[in-house]
Design a protein around this motif. Structure first.
Motif, PDB file in Angstrom:
ATOM      1  N   GLN A  57       0.808  -1.122  -0.036  1.00 49.41           N
ATOM      2  CA  GLN A  57       0.063   0.048  -0.125  1.00 49.41           C
ATOM      3  C   GLN A  57       0.960   1.240   0.300  1.00 49.41           C
ATOM      4  OE1 GLN A  57      -3.464   0.764   0.166  1.00 49.41           O
ATOM      5  NE2 GLN A  57      -4.172  -1.196   0.401  1.00 49.41           N
ATOM      6  N   ALA A  58       2.009   1.182   1.005  1.00 45.43           N
ATOM      7  CA  ALA A  58       2.866   2.454   0.748  1.00 45.43           C
ATOM      8  C   ALA A  58       3.398   2.851  -0.403  1.00 45.43           C
ATOM      9  CB  ALA A  58       3.821   2.122   2.072  1.00 45.43           C
ATOM     10  N   LYS A  59       4.125   1.660  -1.018  1.00 42.75           N
ATOM     11  CA  LYS A  59       4.601   1.548  -2.320  1.00 42.75           C
ATOM     12  C   LYS A  59       3.858   2.166  -3.410  1.00 42.75           C
ATOM     13  CE  LYS A  59       7.594  -0.915  -5.498  1.00 42.75           C
ATOM     14  NZ  LYS A  59       8.320  -2.007  -5.862  1.00 42.75           N
ATOM     15  N   ALA A  60       2.535   1.677  -3.422  1.00 42.07           N
ATOM     16  CA  ALA A  60       1.503   1.936  -4.422  1.00 42.07           C
ATOM     17  C   ALA A  60       1.031   3.456  -4.274  1.00 42.07           C
ATOM     18  CB  ALA A  60       0.323   1.243  -4.374  1.00 42.07           C
ATOM     19  N   ARG A  61       1.095   4.065  -3.038  1.00 45.77           N
ATOM     20  CA  ARG A  61       0.721   5.534  -2.784  1.00 45.77           C
ATOM     21  C   ARG A  61       1.504   6.423  -2.683  1.00 45.77           C
ATOM     22  NH1 ARG A  61      -4.864   5.366  -0.455  1.00 45.77           N
ATOM     23  NH2 ARG A  61      -5.896   3.608  -0.396  1.00 45.77           N
ATOM     24  N   GLY A  62       2.951   6.079  -2.568  1.00 47.01           N
ATOM     25  CA  GLY A  62       3.963   6.774  -2.459  1.00 47.01           C
ATOM     26  C   GLY A  62       4.096   7.334  -1.010  1.00 47.01           C
ATOM     27  N   ILE A  63       3.612   6.582  -0.084  1.00 45.86           N
ATOM     28  CA  ILE A  63       3.659   7.215   1.263  1.00 45.86           C
ATOM     29  C   ILE A  63       4.312   6.336   2.302  1.00 45.86           C
ATOM     30  CG2 ILE A  63       1.204   8.458   1.117  1.00 45.86           C
ATOM     31  CD1 ILE A  63       0.105   5.912   2.226  1.00 45.86           C
ATOM     32  N   SER A  64       4.561   6.504   3.358  1.00 45.80           N
ATOM     33  CA  SER A  64       5.297   5.793   4.543  1.00 45.80           C
ATOM     34  C   SER A  64       4.482   4.566   4.904  1.00 45.80           C
ATOM     35  CB  SER A  64       5.977   6.586   5.522  1.00 45.80           C
ATOM     36  OG  SER A  64       4.537   7.048   6.480  1.00 45.80           O
ATOM     37  N   GLU A  65       5.094   3.611   5.371  1.00 47.20           N
ATOM     38  CA  GLU A  65       4.357   2.518   5.872  1.00 47.20           C
ATOM     39  C   GLU A  65       3.263   2.808   6.839  1.00 47.20           C
ATOM     40  OE1 GLU A  65       6.528  -0.957   6.683  1.00 47.20           O
ATOM     41  OE2 GLU A  65       7.472  -0.915   4.719  1.00 47.20           O
ATOM     42  N   GLN A  66       3.630   3.761   7.914  1.00 45.14           N
ATOM     43  CA  GLN A  66       3.062   4.263   8.941  1.00 45.14           C
ATOM     44  C   GLN A  66       1.689   5.126   8.396  1.00 45.14           C
ATOM     45  OE1 GLN A  66       3.306   3.766  12.211  1.00 45.14           O
ATOM     46  NE2 GLN A  66       1.134   4.552  12.389  1.00 45.14           N
ATOM     47  N   GLU A  67       1.921   6.019   7.376  1.00 42.60           N
ATOM     48  CA  GLU A  67       0.771   6.480   6.758  1.00 42.60           C
ATOM     49  C   GLU A  67      -0.253   5.389   6.031  1.00 42.60           C
ATOM     50  OE1 GLU A  67       2.569  10.861   5.189  1.00 42.60           O
ATOM     51  OE2 GLU A  67       3.224   9.003   4.354  1.00 42.60           O
ATOM     52  N   ALA A  68       0.347   4.325   5.514  1.00 40.98           N
ATOM     53  CA  ALA A  68      -0.479   3.203   5.110  1.00 40.98           C
ATOM     54  C   ALA A  68      -1.421   2.722   5.998  1.00 40.98           C
ATOM     55  CB  ALA A  68       0.026   2.208   4.276  1.00 40.98           C
ATOM     56  N   LYS A  69      -0.581   2.476   7.165  1.00 36.32           N
ATOM     57  CA  LYS A  69      -1.393   2.023   8.563  1.00 36.32           C
ATOM     58  C   LYS A  69      -2.532   2.916   8.776  1.00 36.32           C
ATOM     59  CE  LYS A  69       2.459  -0.791  10.685  1.00 36.32           C
ATOM     60  NZ  LYS A  69       2.916  -0.756  12.080  1.00 36.32           N
ATOM     61  N   ASN A  70      -2.225   3.977   8.998  1.00 27.95           N
ATOM     62  CA  ASN A  70      -3.266   5.117   9.187  1.00 27.95           C
ATOM     63  C   ASN A  70      -4.570   5.135   8.522  1.00 27.95           C
ATOM     64  OD1 ASN A  70      -1.521   5.693  11.297  1.00 27.95           O
ATOM     65  ND2 ASN A  70      -0.674   7.721  10.272  1.00 27.95           N
ATOM     66  N   ILE A  71      -4.283   4.805   7.088  1.00 27.03           N
ATOM     67  CA  ILE A  71      -5.253   4.872   6.242  1.00 27.03           C
ATOM     68  C   ILE A  71      -6.218   3.574   6.624  1.00 27.03           C
ATOM     69  CG2 ILE A  71      -6.058   4.229   3.749  1.00 27.03           C
ATOM     70  CD1 ILE A  71      -3.581   5.971   3.066  1.00 27.03           C
ATOM     71  N   LEU A  72      -5.685   2.464   6.905  1.00 27.64           N
ATOM     72  CA  LEU A  72      -6.237   1.264   7.238  1.00 27.64           C
ATOM     73  C   LEU A  72      -7.132   1.732   8.821  1.00 27.64           C
ATOM     74  CD1 LEU A  72      -4.065  -1.961   6.472  1.00 27.64           C
ATOM     75  CD2 LEU A  72      -6.164  -1.150   5.343  1.00 27.64           C
ATOM     76  N   LEU A  73      -6.286   1.976   9.264  1.00 25.56           N
ATOM     77  CA  LEU A  73      -7.023   2.239  10.968  1.00 25.56           C
ATOM     78  C   LEU A  73      -7.790   3.777  11.105  1.00 25.56           C
ATOM     79  CD1 LEU A  73      -3.804   1.316  13.271  1.00 25.56           C
ATOM     80  CD2 LEU A  73      -5.876   0.077  12.628  1.00 25.56           C
ATOM     81  N   ALA A  74      -8.274   4.247   9.698  1.00 25.04           N
ATOM     82  CA  ALA A  74      -9.167   5.574   9.886  1.00 25.04           C
ATOM     83  C   ALA A  74     -10.450   5.275  10.501  1.00 25.04           C
ATOM     84  CB  ALA A  74      -9.170   6.113   8.695  1.00 25.04           C
ATOM     85  N   ALA A  75     -11.010   4.300  10.225  1.00 22.44           N
ATOM     86  CA  ALA A  75     -12.139   3.646  10.790  1.00 22.44           C
ATOM     87  C   ALA A  75     -12.372   3.348  12.181  1.00 22.44           C
ATOM     88  CB  ALA A  75     -13.003   2.680   9.969  1.00 22.44           C
ATOM     89  N   GLN A  76     -11.175   3.081  12.609  1.00 22.75           N
ATOM     90  CA  GLN A  76     -11.117   2.499  14.204  1.00 22.75           C
ATOM     91  C   GLN A  76     -10.775   3.504  15.212  1.00 22.75           C
ATOM     92  OE1 GLN A  76     -10.414  -2.098  13.222  1.00 22.75           O
ATOM     93  NE2 GLN A  76      -9.158  -1.188  14.398  1.00 22.75           N
ATOM     94  N   PRO A  77     -11.447   4.123  16.033  1.00 25.56           N
ATOM     95  CA  PRO A  77     -11.105   5.145  16.978  1.00 25.56           C
ATOM     96  C   PRO A  77      -9.899   5.275  17.650  1.00 25.56           C
ATOM     97  CG  PRO A  77     -13.568   4.965  16.802  1.00 25.56           C
ATOM     98  CD  PRO A  77     -13.043   3.959  16.094  1.00 25.56           C
ATOM     99  N   THR A  78      -9.441   3.830  18.219  1.00 25.19           N
ATOM    100  CA  THR A  78      -8.534   3.453  19.076  1.00 25.19           C
ATOM    101  C   THR A  78      -6.958   3.826  18.193  1.00 25.19           C
ATOM    102  OG1 THR A  78      -8.395   1.089  18.432  1.00 25.19           O
ATOM    103  CG2 THR A  78      -9.522   1.793  20.299  1.00 25.19           C
ATOM    104  N   LYS A  79      -7.255   3.685  16.760  1.00 25.42           N
ATOM    105  CA  LYS A  79      -6.114   3.720  15.918  1.00 25.42           C
ATOM    106  C   LYS A  79      -4.869   2.659  16.256  1.00 25.42           C
ATOM    107  CE  LYS A  79      -8.095   7.516  14.230  1.00 25.42           C
ATOM    108  NZ  LYS A  79      -8.897   7.234  13.093  1.00 25.42           N
ATOM    109  N   GLU A  80      -5.662   1.569  16.731  1.00 27.46           N
ATOM    110  CA  GLU A  80      -4.829   0.440  16.933  1.00 27.46           C
ATOM    111  C   GLU A  80      -5.606  -0.814  16.294  1.00 27.46           C
ATOM    112  OE1 GLU A  80      -2.005   0.111  18.742  1.00 27.46           O
ATOM    113  OE2 GLU A  80      -1.851   2.029  19.505  1.00 27.46           O
ATOM    114  N   PHE A  81      -4.649  -1.698  15.739  1.00 26.25           N
ATOM    115  CA  PHE A  81      -5.230  -3.036  15.024  1.00 26.25           C
ATOM    116  C   PHE A  81      -5.815  -3.745  16.462  1.00 26.25           C
ATOM    117  CE2 PHE A  81      -2.322  -1.633  11.511  1.00 26.25           C
ATOM    118  CZ  PHE A  81      -3.283  -1.867  10.608  1.00 26.25           C
ATOM    119  N   VAL A  82      -6.993  -4.544  15.945  1.00 30.66           N
ATOM    120  CA  VAL A  82      -7.249  -5.541  16.929  1.00 30.66           C
ATOM    121  C   VAL A  82      -6.182  -6.856  16.799  1.00 30.66           C
ATOM    122  CG1 VAL A  82      -9.212  -7.157  17.491  1.00 30.66           C
ATOM    123  CG2 VAL A  82      -9.546  -5.114  16.684  1.00 30.66           C
TER     124      VAL A  82
END
Length: 260
Positions: free
Chosen positions: A201-226
């Motif tokens: 995801q990071a490579k495809a979007r030209g963003i950092s891996e942390q930013e890619a994680k943040n995109i996935l976690l946008a829906a989760q208020p905890t901002k943490e993966f289960v």
């Protein structure tokens, strides 16, 4: 150990959430039947590891759960091997993303077959034995998408909403037989599959891996993966005597996703 001498079947359990649930149930004394696709040596390593780590028996059945007859064969094989199916975890699932007008019909049919119909076929096969023994636990791995929708996931969201309805019906039909049926609804879970997606995801979007994680976690208020361990612990609790009054419930474990 509350599950000692009982048998658990966990579909889609050669890795990720399913494997974590199988191991959690084994840790409480259950013999387990794992199921799913993957490298044969890796699957055998996991199967043998369950036996070694927890002192229980573990079997592997390579059923193709998109086929009704294979779902029935899975339950029959588990019953023949261990004498009963006391806990059924319908966990197998797959995802595909596309706009509705472009969604391939074969992908729709496959996702409905695996994510929804397989749970029906396996439950249908397992319930008579549970009723006869006056005890059973049916746990369906649904998703936050059993409660809310996201764009481009027509088949997945439809299947998971269907799982919620199926869970409630089974709970009502089995309520006087010592059987419970519940659906666990995880949000984004940190699995090997998700972990692999982050750099892509990071490579495809030209963003950092942390930013890619943040995109996935946008829906989760905890901002943490289960974590898979959290989902597995939840499933194990639902098999316990303490959870005997919980049935027909659609239970989020989603970092607050569906609270919004």
């Amino acid at each position: 150990m509350s599950l000692k001498s009982r048998t658990a079947v966990v579909t889609g359990s050669t890795s990720g959430i399913g494997l974590a649930i199988a191991r959690a149930l084994a840790s409480d004394g259950a013999n387990v039947v794992i199921n799913g696709f993957g490298d044969a040596d890796a699957i055998e390593k996991e199967r043998a590891g369950i036996e070694k780590d927890f002192g229980v028996k573990a079997a592997y059945v390579a059923a193709d759960l998109t086929k009704a007859e294979d779902c029935e064969k899975l339950i029959a094989a588990a019953t023949e091997t261990f004498g009963s199916v006391d806990v059924l975890v319908n966990n197998a699932g797959v995802q595909y993303v596309a706009p509705i007008e472009e969604f391939p019909v074969d992908k729709w049919n496959m996702i409905i077959a695996l994510n929804l119909s397989a749970a029906f076929h396996a439950t249908r096969a397992a319930v008579p034995g549970m009723k006869a023994r006056k005890w059973g636990r049916i746990i369906n791995t649904a998703s936050a998408h059993a409660l809310v929708a996201s764009p481009f996931k027509a088949a997945y969201v439809a299947a998971k909403h269907g799982i919620a309805g199926l869970t409630k019906v089974v709970a009502l039909e089995t309520a006087t037989f010592g059987i419970t049926a519940n659906a666990i609804c995880p949000g984004y879970v940190w699995t090997p599959l998700v972990e692999k997606q982050i750099p892509d995801q990071a490579k495809a979007r030209g963003i950092s891996e942390q930013e890619a994680k943040n995109i996935l976690l946008a829906a989760q208020p905890t901002k943490e993966f289960v974590t898979v361990e959290q989902v597995a612990a939840f499933a194990l609790f639902l098999t316990s005597d303490a959870a005997a009054a919980i049935t027909g419930s659609i239970l989020p474990i989603d970092g607050g996703w569906t609270a919004e």
